[in-house]
Motif scaffolding. Structure first.
Motif, short mmCIF file in Angstrom:
data_model
loop_
_atom_site.label_atom_id
_atom_site.label_comp_id
_atom_site.label_asym_id
_atom_site.label_seq_id
_atom_site.Cartn_x
_atom_site.Cartn_y
_atom_site.Cartn_z
N ILE A 1 0.94 -1.09 -0.05
CA ILE A 1 -0.16 -0.02 -0.09
C ILE A 1 0.78 1.41 0.02
O ILE A 1 1.76 1.40 0.85
CB ILE A 1 -1.03 0.03 1.14
N SER A 2 0.63 2.03 -1.05
CA SER A 2 1.49 3.32 -1.06
C SER A 2 0.40 4.53 -1.80
O SER A 2 0.66 4.43 -3.03
CB SER A 2 2.79 3.12 -2.19
N PRO A 3 -0.28 5.09 -0.99
CA PRO A 3 -0.85 6.33 -1.28
C PRO A 3 -0.28 7.22 -2.31
O PRO A 3 -0.83 7.79 -3.37
CB PRO A 3 -1.28 6.98 -0.07
N ILE A 4 1.33 7.36 -1.96
CA ILE A 4 1.92 8.45 -2.62
C ILE A 4 2.11 7.89 -4.48
O ILE A 4 1.76 8.70 -5.35
CB ILE A 4 3.41 8.56 -2.39
N GLN A 5 2.12 6.71 -4.42
CA GLN A 5 2.08 6.17 -5.73
C GLN A 5 0.81 5.69 -6.37
O GLN A 5 0.62 4.94 -7.39
CB GLN A 5 3.17 4.85 -5.92
N GLY A 6 -0.39 5.95 -5.44
CA GLY A 6 -1.54 5.70 -5.87
C GLY A 6 -1.92 4.11 -5.81
O GLY A 6 -2.95 3.60 -6.45
N ILE A 7 -1.21 3.51 -5.07
CA ILE A 7 -1.42 1.93 -4.75
C ILE A 7 -2.43 1.82 -3.40
O ILE A 7 -1.72 1.99 -2.32
CB ILE A 7 -0.21 1.33 -4.58
N GLY A 8 -3.34 1.48 -3.63
CA GLY A 8 -4.46 1.13 -2.54
C GLY A 8 -4.53 -0.42 -2.32
O GLY A 8 -4.02 -1.26 -3.13
N PRO A 9 -5.34 -0.66 -1.36
CA PRO A 9 -5.51 -2.00 -1.04
C PRO A 9 -6.29 -2.94 -2.17
O PRO A 9 -5.85 -4.14 -2.41
CB PRO A 9 -6.36 -2.22 0.35
N ASP A 10 -7.00 -2.23 -2.86
CA ASP A 10 -7.85 -2.67 -4.12
C ASP A 10 -6.79 -3.21 -5.19
O ASP A 10 -7.22 -3.96 -6.07
CB ASP A 10 -8.79 -1.90 -4.58
N GLU A 11 -5.81 -2.49 -5.35
CA GLU A 11 -4.50 -2.85 -6.15
C GLU A 11 -3.65 -4.25 -6.01
O GLU A 11 -3.08 -4.63 -6.91
CB GLU A 11 -3.79 -1.69 -6.66
N LEU A 12 -3.91 -4.72 -4.59
CA LEU A 12 -3.12 -5.69 -4.27
C LEU A 12 -4.05 -6.91 -4.06
O LEU A 12 -5.11 -6.88 -4.40
CB LEU A 12 -2.45 -5.34 -2.95
N LYS A 13 -3.20 -8.21 -4.10
CA LYS A 13 -4.07 -9.33 -3.96
C LYS A 13 -4.28 -9.78 -2.44
O LYS A 13 -4.33 -10.68 -1.86
CB LYS A 13 -3.12 -10.50 -4.42
N ILE A 14 -4.94 -8.72 -1.77
CA ILE A 14 -5.24 -8.89 -0.54
C ILE A 14 -6.79 -9.67 -0.39
O ILE A 14 -6.82 -10.55 0.65
CB ILE A 14 -5.44 -7.57 0.37
N GLU A 15 -7.83 -9.27 -1.01
CA GLU A 15 -8.87 -9.95 -1.04
C GLU A 15 -8.75 -11.26 -1.61
O GLU A 15 -9.55 -12.22 -0.95
CB GLU A 15 -9.80 -9.23 -1.96
N SER A 16 -7.73 -11.61 -2.24
CA SER A 16 -7.64 -13.04 -2.99
C SER A 16 -7.18 -13.93 -1.55
O SER A 16 -7.43 -15.03 -1.46
CB SER A 16 -6.41 -13.12 -4.02
N LEU A 17 -6.18 -13.23 -0.86
CA LEU A 17 -5.82 -13.86 0.31
C LEU A 17 -7.03 -14.10 1.38
O LEU A 17 -7.05 -15.38 1.92
CB LEU A 17 -4.67 -13.07 1.22
N ILE A 18 -7.72 -13.17 1.54
CA ILE A 18 -9.00 -13.43 2.59
C ILE A 18 -9.69 -14.75 1.98
O ILE A 18 -10.21 -15.69 2.60
CB ILE A 18 -9.71 -12.39 2.58
N SER A 19 -10.02 -14.61 0.80
CA SER A 19 -10.88 -15.70 -0.06
C SER A 19 -10.21 -16.99 0.11
O SER A 19 -10.95 -18.08 0.15
CB SER A 19 -11.05 -15.40 -1.51
N ARG A 20 -9.06 -17.00 -0.14
CA ARG A 20 -8.21 -18.22 -0.16
C ARG A 20 -8.17 -18.86 1.28
O ARG A 20 -8.34 -20.13 1.44
CB ARG A 20 -6.84 -17.98 -0.54
N ILE A 21 -7.95 -18.06 2.32
CA ILE A 21 -8.21 -18.52 3.86
C ILE A 21 -9.65 -19.23 3.97
O ILE A 21 -9.68 -20.25 4.62
CB ILE A 21 -7.80 -17.45 4.60
N ASN A 22 -10.70 -18.30 3.67
CA ASN A 22 -11.94 -18.88 3.77
C ASN A 22 -12.29 -20.17 3.25
O ASN A 22 -13.11 -21.01 3.60
CB ASN A 22 -12.81 -17.83 3.34
#
Length: 206
Positions: free
Chosen positions: A112-133
């Protein structure tokens, strides 16, 4: 830099686009290729084209792979209860080289880097949550290890993921701070990185 040939100049310009390679190094590489048999250049060009066209990304962990699911995710001797979360693919290679970890991985594709315009939605975070579930009961994920660089962006990402996992009953740990603050994981020596994995500590978002 003056070139005796436009063809050499074009080759140097393209080679120097690669990270860590300046014009002088690019020139040495171009001249080296000129001295080799033509088949050497053809083999190099073919391997690069094949890499670009045929390499896949694992549908589970997003690591590079020759198939839809990588050899680490399908490995029979891997501890499926552990997932090590890393920023990018070089971090997987760095940890694997320590031979101190036998769990699975999850590649975020950045931090996550607001300066570079990278938010949580640009990363594979939701994929991690879904994978665990979605993990089956006999391979239930019990611990997530946050192996992110000790930078402000890395710490922000670790905090965000920990808050997301807080209600799921998953143990969250982070690699020990044998890694210097501000250091990049892929450049850390294997002994230090291996010990950091083994001596990981619990991570809290409170």
């Amino acid at each position: 830099m003056n070139f005796p040939s436009k063809l050499i100049e074009n080759a140097v310009n393209e080679i120097s686009r690669l990270p860590g390679i300046g014009k002088k190094t690019a020139l040495r590489l171009a001249l080296h290729l000129l001295k080799q048999r033509e088949t050497v250049s053809e083999t190099l060009a073919h391997s690069i084209l094949t890499l670009r066209k045929e390499v896949k990304y694992c549908k589970v962990c997003h690591n590079i792979s020759d198939s839809e699911i990588c050899s680490i995710c399908t490995g029979m001797k891997r501890d499926k209860s552990l997932i090590c979360v890393v920023e990018d693919i070089p971090d997987v290679l760095a940890i694997e080289n320590t031979s101190q970890y036998n769990g699975l991985y999850h590649v975020l594709g950045g931090v996550i880097s607001p300066i570079q315009g990278i938010g949580p939605d640009e990363l594979k975070i939701e994929s991690l949550i879904s994978r665990i579930n979605a993990s089956p009961s006999d391979e239930k994920v019990e611990e997530v290890i946050l192996a992110l660089s000790t930078t402000m962006e890395g710490d922000t990402t670790s905090f965000y993921i920990t808050r997301k996992l807080k209600t799921m009953g998953i143990k969250v740990s982070t690699i020990a701070r044998g890694i210097p603050v501000g250091g990049e994981l892929e450049y850390t020596d294997e002994v230090t990185l291996g010990r950091s994995i083994l001596t990981r500590i619990n991570y809290s978002a409170d």
